[in-house]
Design an enzyme around this catalytic site. Structure first.
Site, PDB file in Angstrom:
ATOM      1  N   PHE A 124      -1.419   5.113   4.125  1.00 28.04           N
ATOM      2  CA  PHE A 124      -0.381   4.385   3.390  1.00 28.04           C
ATOM      3  C   PHE A 124       0.862   4.387   4.267  1.00 28.04           C
ATOM      4  O   PHE A 124       1.304   5.459   4.705  1.00 28.04           O
ATOM      5  CB  PHE A 124      -0.113   5.104   2.063  1.00 28.04           C
ATOM      6  N   GLU A 364       6.778  12.147  -0.385  1.00 27.15           N
ATOM      7  CA  GLU A 364       6.478  11.430  -1.638  1.00 27.15           C
ATOM      8  C   GLU A 364       7.593  11.594  -2.661  1.00 27.15           C
ATOM      9  O   GLU A 364       7.353  11.770  -3.853  1.00 27.15           O
ATOM     10  CB  GLU A 364       5.108  11.821  -2.171  1.00 27.15           C
TER      11      GLU A 364
END
Lengths: 512, 91
Positions: A124, A364
């Site tokens: 990602f 994150e």
């Protein structure tokens, strides 16, 4: 509450057991850390166990397991080695949720079978060197050229990037959704123009791959855009909820490893004629570690419950991420402290746990920023039901439930007061928001701990966890009442300290 | 007049916070998805407007604002409600 779905009750414990044996047999965490690479045999072993296909639907060659089940597996992997757990967890979450949930039929049919088998590993790519928590300031662009999208830009801190075969890329796409539209794009690594940078030299999770990935005119068909063109930012926030939840599950595994190490040490290490685990102070630390670990697991399972019932994970996954990552770090730090000087050495492995889990408070969504979001979400929520659990718990948990209800009531009063005093300007009172968020997170964790307990052992853990969490929430709410004064003091001091750096002079040092 | 005043200030501040040119903003653009303003950015916008226009704005109301047009309409409505004397003089 917190139970596996009926059709997974037999399969998942077996899979977790297989994973435990696989990790014990095949994974040498110290060697992975030392060499900075996960051996090919570990990747192929994980693939043969079906771990890369856990979250991919059966129709595309995966197992189609629930988020709860995937959390259980990732947690077990992280208990043995965090680098390997991150490789699989990133693949199962951020790496493949895009094509699974948002991919066109062409993308799903072409790529998901390879991703499910482990032939391809997914990555990602959203963050850029100049845009960490501020995803909106991205510079990577996708230009529509005929029926293709041409990507230009560079992504940083790309996990799995060194060995990934596909990237879910977030890019500005002015051709979609207005001049400022963003889109998520599925980009195979083999696409000409995709360049992989050198591996970063990291403090921890050294076997995990972290690279920059540049796109120099990399061109993919338009059907590789994931979801609605121009709504990539919204889609990315959605995928991040999976990423945060699986990362939280990994933190539970790290916490368990810390407790394992602490128990092994305190029951064998002798001082003054008896094991150090026999001393009351040690017992207290061990009990608190076990209680916090239980609360962390309860929170992650609570998030999985929300997902199973079709709810939004946006707020709860942020809560879980902060609580689990902070909790894992506390547990590992305590395990290291209990080992004394031995813990500071690399041999026993706790030092590596400490290095490995440090990043989870950052990536994150940095916890400092997530705390602001959690605080704001709590302020904005209309009449959120909190507490009121006394009437639904068994007798052994009534005292804990009463404490939780009391905290909920106090927090409700504080929220009403902050709303009245600050209105929308609360966003500028970061200490208020963060301290509010700590109490909100503690309340969420205590509630899940109590409501998820179903055995005598869990009743004890839930009660102990509640004591711990109420203590932390109370401290935070007490501190909230002096937040404005703290902000003023910090502002005055920082102005003095920042001045020489702004002026380019030598720092004066902090000596009086 | 006041509608254009509040709209003008809302758009100018939005452009400043989102770091874009005001004249390129469209009413249908979404604060989060198109302009990249998350919950913190949206509230920062409203806090700035609240200070400038001397408005008391509630956090929960702010969460209902999704587009540029939502923000303009919301601010105008709040301004009219909280400064009725200005509208009475200019009626």
């Amino acid at each position: 509450m917190h139970e596996l779905a009926t059709h997974e009750r037999d399969i998942v414990p077996q899979l977790v057991d297989q994973v435990r044996r696989f990790m014990a047999r095949e994974v040498d965490g110290a060697a992975i850390d030392r060499r900075g690479v996960i051996p090919e045999s570990v990747r192929s072993g994980a693939a043969s166990l079906g771990l890369f296909g856990m979250s991919i639907p059966e129709e595309h060659g995966g197992a189609g397991l629930s988020l709860r089940a995937v959390c259980d597996v990732i947690s077990e992997m992280a208990r043995a080695d965090r680098s390997v757990a991150i490789m699989v967890g990133l693949h199962a979450g951020l790496g493949t949720r895009g094509p699974v949930e948002l991919g066109t039929k062409a993308v799903r049919d072409a790529y998901l079978p390879r991703l499910a088998s482990g032939e391809w590993i997914a990555s990602f790519a959203a963050t850029e060197a100049g845009a960490g928590s501020d995803l909106a300031s991205l510079r990577t662009r996708g230009e529509v050229v005929g029926d293709t999208l041409r990507l230009t830009g560079e992504k940083a801190y790309v996990t799995n990037g060194g060995f990934a075969s596909s990237f879910t890329v977030l890019a500005r796409t002015p051709g979609f959704g207005g001049a400022r539209g963003h889109s998520l794009v599925f980009v195979p690594r083999e696409t000409p123009g995709v360049e992989i940078g050198a591996e970063e030299d990291k403090l921890g999770i050294r076997g995990s791959s972290t690279v920059t990935v540049s796109f120099d005119g990399a061109t993919v068909p338009l059907d590789h855009v994931l979801g609605t063109p121009g709504r990539g930012m919204e889609h990315a926030y959605h995928l991040l909820t999976w990423g945060r939840t699986l990362m939280s599950a990994g933190c539970v595994g790290t916490g368990r490893a810390a407790l394992d190490a602490a128990l092994a040490h305190v029951t064998t290490r002798r001082q003054f004629g008896k094991p150090i685990g026999d001393f009351a102070a040690t017992r207290l630390h061990i009990a608190r570690m076990a209680a916090r670990l239980y609360a962390m697991e309860s929170v992650v399972r609570g998030v999985a419950d929300v997902h199973a019932s079709g709810g939004s994970l946006e707020a709860v996954s942020a809560i879980a991420k902060v609580f689990a990552s902070e909790g894992a770090f506390k547990l590992v730090d305590r395990a290291l402290q209990l080992q004394g000087a031995l813990g500071f050495l690399e041999g026993p492995g706790v030092a590596r746990l400490l290095r490995d889990c440090r990043i989870t408070r950052i990536f994150e969504g940095a916890n400092d920023v997530l705390l602001l979001r959690v605080g704001l979400a709590r302020l904005a929520a209309h009449d959120v039901p909190r507490g009121h659990i006394l009437g639904v718990v068994p007798a052994p948990l009534r005292s804990a439930a009463s404490e939780v209800d009391g905290l909920a009531e106090r927090l409700g009063e504080v929220v009403a007061d902050v709303r009245a005093r600050h209105g929308v300007t609360a966003v500028r009172h970061q200490l208020v928001l963060q301290r509010l968020a700590v109490a909100e997170i503690s309340l969420y964790a205590a509630t899940n701990s109590v409501l998820g307990a179903s055995s005598e052992e869990q009743f004890a853990l839930a009660s102990h966890a509640t004591d711990l969490l109420i203590e932390e929430a109370t401290t935070s709410l007490d501190a909230l009442s002096r937040a404005d004064a703290d902000e003023r003091r910090a502002l005055a001091m920082s102005e003095v300290l920042y001045a020489p750096y702004r002026d380019g002079r030598d720092a004066p040092g902090l000596s009086p | 007049m006041f509608d254009s005043l509040t709209r003008h200030r809302t758009i100018a501040l939005l452009a400043e916070i989102a770091e874009i040119e005001a004249q390129t903003l469209r009413g249908s653009e979404r604060l989060r998805e198109d302009l990249g303003l998350d919950s913190i950015g949206s509230l920062e916008l409203l806090a700035t407007i609240a200070s400038e226009l001397k408005l008391d704005l509630e956090v929960e109301d702010a969460m209902e604002i999704h587009t540029v047009e939502d923000a303009c309409v919301f601010i105008d409505r709040q301004y009219r409600a909280q400064h009725p004397e200005l509208y009475a003089c200019n009626a």
